[in-house]
Design a protein around this motif. Structure first.
Motif, PDB file in Angstrom:
ATOM      1  N   UNK A   1     -18.167   2.402  21.411  1.00  0.00           N
ATOM      2  CA  UNK A   1     -19.636   2.511  21.524  1.00  0.00           C
ATOM      3  C   UNK A   1     -20.332   1.343  20.850  1.00  0.00           C
ATOM      4  N   UNK A   2     -19.779   0.878  19.744  1.00  0.00           N
ATOM      5  CA  UNK A   2     -20.404  -0.243  19.042  1.00  0.00           C
ATOM      6  C   UNK A   2     -20.325  -1.505  19.898  1.00  0.00           C
ATOM      7  N   UNK A   3     -19.227  -1.639  20.641  1.00  0.00           N
ATOM      8  CA  UNK A   3     -19.078  -2.829  21.493  1.00  0.00           C
ATOM      9  C   UNK A   3     -20.170  -2.827  22.569  1.00  0.00           C
ATOM     10  N   UNK A   4     -20.500  -1.641  23.092  1.00  0.00           N
ATOM     11  CA  UNK A   4     -21.598  -1.551  24.075  1.00  0.00           C
ATOM     12  C   UNK A   4     -22.892  -2.081  23.457  1.00  0.00           C
ATOM     13  N   UNK A   5     -23.151  -1.679  22.204  1.00  0.00           N
ATOM     14  CA  UNK A   5     -24.377  -2.140  21.542  1.00  0.00           C
ATOM     15  C   UNK A   5     -24.351  -3.665  21.348  1.00  0.00           C
ATOM     16  N   UNK A   6     -23.232  -4.171  20.812  1.00  0.00           N
ATOM     17  CA  UNK A   6     -23.146  -5.605  20.514  1.00  0.00           C
ATOM     18  C   UNK A   6     -23.314  -6.431  21.791  1.00  0.00           C
ATOM     19  N   UNK A   7     -22.683  -5.984  22.872  1.00  0.00           N
ATOM     20  CA  UNK A   7     -22.749  -6.729  24.126  1.00  0.00           C
ATOM     21  C   UNK A   7     -24.174  -6.730  24.697  1.00  0.00           C
ATOM     22  N   UNK A   8     -24.860  -5.604  24.534  1.00  0.00           N
ATOM     23  CA  UNK A   8     -26.251  -5.516  25.007  1.00  0.00           C
ATOM     24  C   UNK A   8     -27.148  -6.456  24.199  1.00  0.00           C
ATOM     25  N   UNK A   9     -26.910  -6.506  22.878  1.00  0.00           N
ATOM     26  CA  UNK A   9     -27.782  -7.314  22.019  1.00  0.00           C
ATOM     27  C   UNK A   9     -27.433  -8.802  22.050  1.00  0.00           C
ATOM     28  N   UNK A  10     -26.186  -9.116  22.453  1.00  0.00           N
ATOM     29  CA  UNK A  10     -25.760 -10.532  22.496  1.00  0.00           C
ATOM     30  C   UNK A  10     -25.044 -10.811  23.805  1.00  0.00           C
ATOM     31  N   UNK A  11     -25.805 -10.835  24.917  1.00  0.00           N
ATOM     32  CA  UNK A  11     -25.143 -11.025  26.221  1.00  0.00           C
ATOM     33  C   UNK A  11     -24.433 -12.371  26.348  1.00  0.00           C
ATOM     34  N   UNK A  12     -24.816 -13.344  25.504  1.00  0.00           N
ATOM     35  CA  UNK A  12     -24.199 -14.683  25.578  1.00  0.00           C
ATOM     36  C   UNK A  12     -22.806 -14.706  24.939  1.00  0.00           C
ATOM     37  N   UNK A  13     -22.483 -13.680  24.138  1.00  0.00           N
ATOM     38  CA  UNK A  13     -21.165 -13.637  23.491  1.00  0.00           C
ATOM     39  C   UNK A  13     -20.252 -12.671  24.244  1.00  0.00           C
ATOM     40  N   UNK A  14     -18.957 -12.759  23.917  1.00  0.00           N
ATOM     41  CA  UNK A  14     -18.009 -11.823  24.541  1.00  0.00           C
ATOM     42  C   UNK A  14     -17.367 -10.986  23.435  1.00  0.00           C
ATOM     43  N   UNK A  15     -17.525  -9.676  23.521  1.00  0.00           N
ATOM     44  CA  UNK A  15     -16.926  -8.773  22.526  1.00  0.00           C
ATOM     45  C   UNK A  15     -15.749  -8.050  23.176  1.00  0.00           C
ATOM     46  N   UNK A  16     -14.574  -8.228  22.584  1.00  0.00           N
ATOM     47  CA  UNK A  16     -13.370  -7.602  23.149  1.00  0.00           C
ATOM     48  C   UNK A  16     -12.884  -6.511  22.202  1.00  0.00           C
ATOM     49  N   UNK A  17     -12.461  -5.365  22.742  1.00  0.00           N
ATOM     50  CA  UNK A  17     -11.918  -4.341  21.840  1.00  0.00           C
ATOM     51  C   UNK A  17     -10.560  -4.773  21.282  1.00  0.00           C
ATOM     52  N   UNK A  18     -10.348  -4.528  19.980  1.00  0.00           N
ATOM     53  CA  UNK A  18      -9.046  -4.837  19.366  1.00  0.00           C
ATOM     54  C   UNK A  18      -7.968  -4.000  20.039  1.00  0.00           C
ATOM     55  N   UNK A  19      -8.373  -2.844  20.533  1.00  0.00           N
ATOM     56  CA  UNK A  19      -7.463  -1.998  21.311  1.00  0.00           C
ATOM     57  C   UNK A  19      -8.327  -1.306  22.365  1.00  0.00           C
ATOM     58  N   UNK A  20      -7.900  -1.428  23.616  1.00  0.00           N
ATOM     59  CA  UNK A  20      -8.670  -0.798  24.704  1.00  0.00           C
ATOM     60  C   UNK A  20      -8.689   0.714  24.554  1.00  0.00           C
ATOM     61  N   UNK A  21      -9.745   1.329  24.982  1.00  0.00           N
ATOM     62  CA  UNK A  21      -9.915   2.796  24.991  1.00  0.00           C
ATOM     63  C   UNK A  21      -9.897   3.401  23.593  1.00  0.00           C
ATOM     64  N   UNK A  22     -10.525   2.722  22.647  1.00  0.00           N
ATOM     65  CA  UNK A  22     -10.692   3.298  21.304  1.00  0.00           C
ATOM     66  C   UNK A  22     -11.942   4.177  21.348  1.00  0.00           C
ATOM     67  N   UNK A  23     -11.727   5.421  21.696  1.00  0.00           N
ATOM     68  CA  UNK A  23     -12.860   6.320  21.946  1.00  0.00           C
ATOM     69  C   UNK A  23     -12.829   7.476  20.965  1.00  0.00           C
ATOM     70  N   UNK A  24     -13.968   7.768  20.351  1.00  0.00           N
ATOM     71  CA  UNK A  24     -14.073   8.955  19.505  1.00  0.00           C
ATOM     72  C   UNK A  24     -14.584  10.108  20.381  1.00  0.00           C
ATOM     73  N   UNK A  25     -13.689  11.040  20.677  1.00  0.00           N
ATOM     74  CA  UNK A  25     -14.033  12.175  21.543  1.00  0.00           C
ATOM     75  C   UNK A  25     -15.156  12.997  20.955  1.00  0.00           C
TER      76      UNK A  25
END
Ligand code: 13P
Ligand code: SF4
Length: 307
Positions: free
Chosen positions: A241-265
């Motif tokens: 969820x934080x990556x969604x926020x960071x990407x929205x606020x900084x569209x010029x940068x690329x944020x990659x998850x350290x591990x895909x599908x790190x989801x808090x159910x």
């Protein structure tokens, strides 16, 4: 930003009921977009403490966060959209374990992560979050500190304060989402593939990953670092969820998850649909017994003063 129909309806009800919508950084983007306050645990605690003008607080986060808001506002209605938004880590600390440690180490102050339930907080000297844990422990000036429930946050503190002995309650408290992220091998592989990139780990991540990361930051710390860094690619070790926020606020940068599908159910139990219903029905309301709330508020307010 164009809001969808449901988002607009939620904002209408919010206005009508003079509600305050507090949203944690791990919530889904469509909820982040309509937050009054979007932040980490500490920022949301502060806002809950200052929520005098609102008639109702609607908490889009997990159980212990909504409970903390209620403890700080005993006379206000605090609502969480889903009873299933329960943080497993907060449930790892039993009162028996906590009381045993207090009996064994009667002189040691008790520092509890806010990721605990109110009855545990009621027995703490002070609470902490991932943004202030080392600062709080340092200020206590104690040789031994009872600390829990997150052992990885304990490692983060211990590394910065090697002269303090932390007594962990329970022995292996952890966040399953950050444990899933692993020891950082995949993150370092991504860093190799992206020269000039930065690696960030949350203090709930495993010690091995914390050691490899360029920065170890709370989610609020990550938001601030994103505003400062020149790195164009950032590998983020926390819930997506934080990556969604960071990407929205900084569209010029690329944020990659350290591990895909790190989801808090637990965080993802909150949806636009149940948020809308919660606002209309003013349910599910959070209740904390008065005696517990009175004691817990001392530990939380002490943290807010010390940070
Ligand atoms: P922060 O947002 O305070 O860094 O905490 C993360 C978390 O896991 C909350 O449960
Ligand atoms: Fe709990 Fe981990 Fe989810 Fe945070 S990310 S709410 S600590 S399970």
């Amino acid at each position: 930003m164009r809001l969808n129909n449901l988002q607009q309806k939620i904002l209408e009800v919010k206005k009508q009921k003079n509600a305050l919508i507090l949203v944690h950084n791990y919530q889904v983007p469509e909820i982040q977009e309509i937050a009054d306050v979007l932040g980490d645990s500490l920022e949301l605690c502060r806002k809950a403490q200052e929520a005098n003008d609102a008639d109702m607080i609607v908490f889009c986060g997990v159980d212990f966060m909504a409970e903390t808001a209620k403890v700080l506002n005993p006379d206000k209605k605090v609502v969480i959209p889903s009873v299933k938004a329960v943080c497993p880590m907060a449930g790892m600390l039993s009162m028996i374990t906590l009381r045993e440690a207090k009996t064994k180490y009667p002189d040691a102050p008790v520092v509890l992560y806010v990721n605990t339930l109110a009855d545990a907080k009621a027995e703490a000297t002070v609470t902490c979050t991932s943004a202030n844990a080392d600062k709080i422990v340092r200020q206590l000036g104690a040789k031994q500190v009872i600390f829990g429930p997150d052992k990885n946050l304990g490692f983060f503190v211990q590394k910065r304060l090697p002269d303090v002995e932390l007594i962990y309650v329970p022995e292996d408290g952890h966040c399953r989402v950050h444990r899933f992220i692993g020891k950082g091998e995949e993150a370092m592989e991504l860093k190799k593939q992206n020269p000039g990139s930065e690696v960030w780990a949350h203090p709930e991540c495993e010690p091995e990953f914390q050691e490899k990361a360029d920065y170890v930051l709370s989610t609020g710390g990550m938001v601030r670092r994103a505003n400062e860094t020149d790195a164009e690619v950032i590998i983020v070790g926390t819930e997506e969820g934080l990556i969604d926020r960071l990407q929205r606020e900084h569209p010029e940068k690329k944020f990659l998850p350290a591990k895909k599908y790190s989801v808090c159910g637990a965080m993802k139990r909150i949806t636009l649909e149940n948020l809308y219903i919660a606002m209309v029905d003013e349910e599910v309301e959070i209740h904390v017994p008065e005696e517990i709330a009175k004691k817990a508020t001392v530990a939380i307010e002490r943290m807010l003063e010390m940070s």
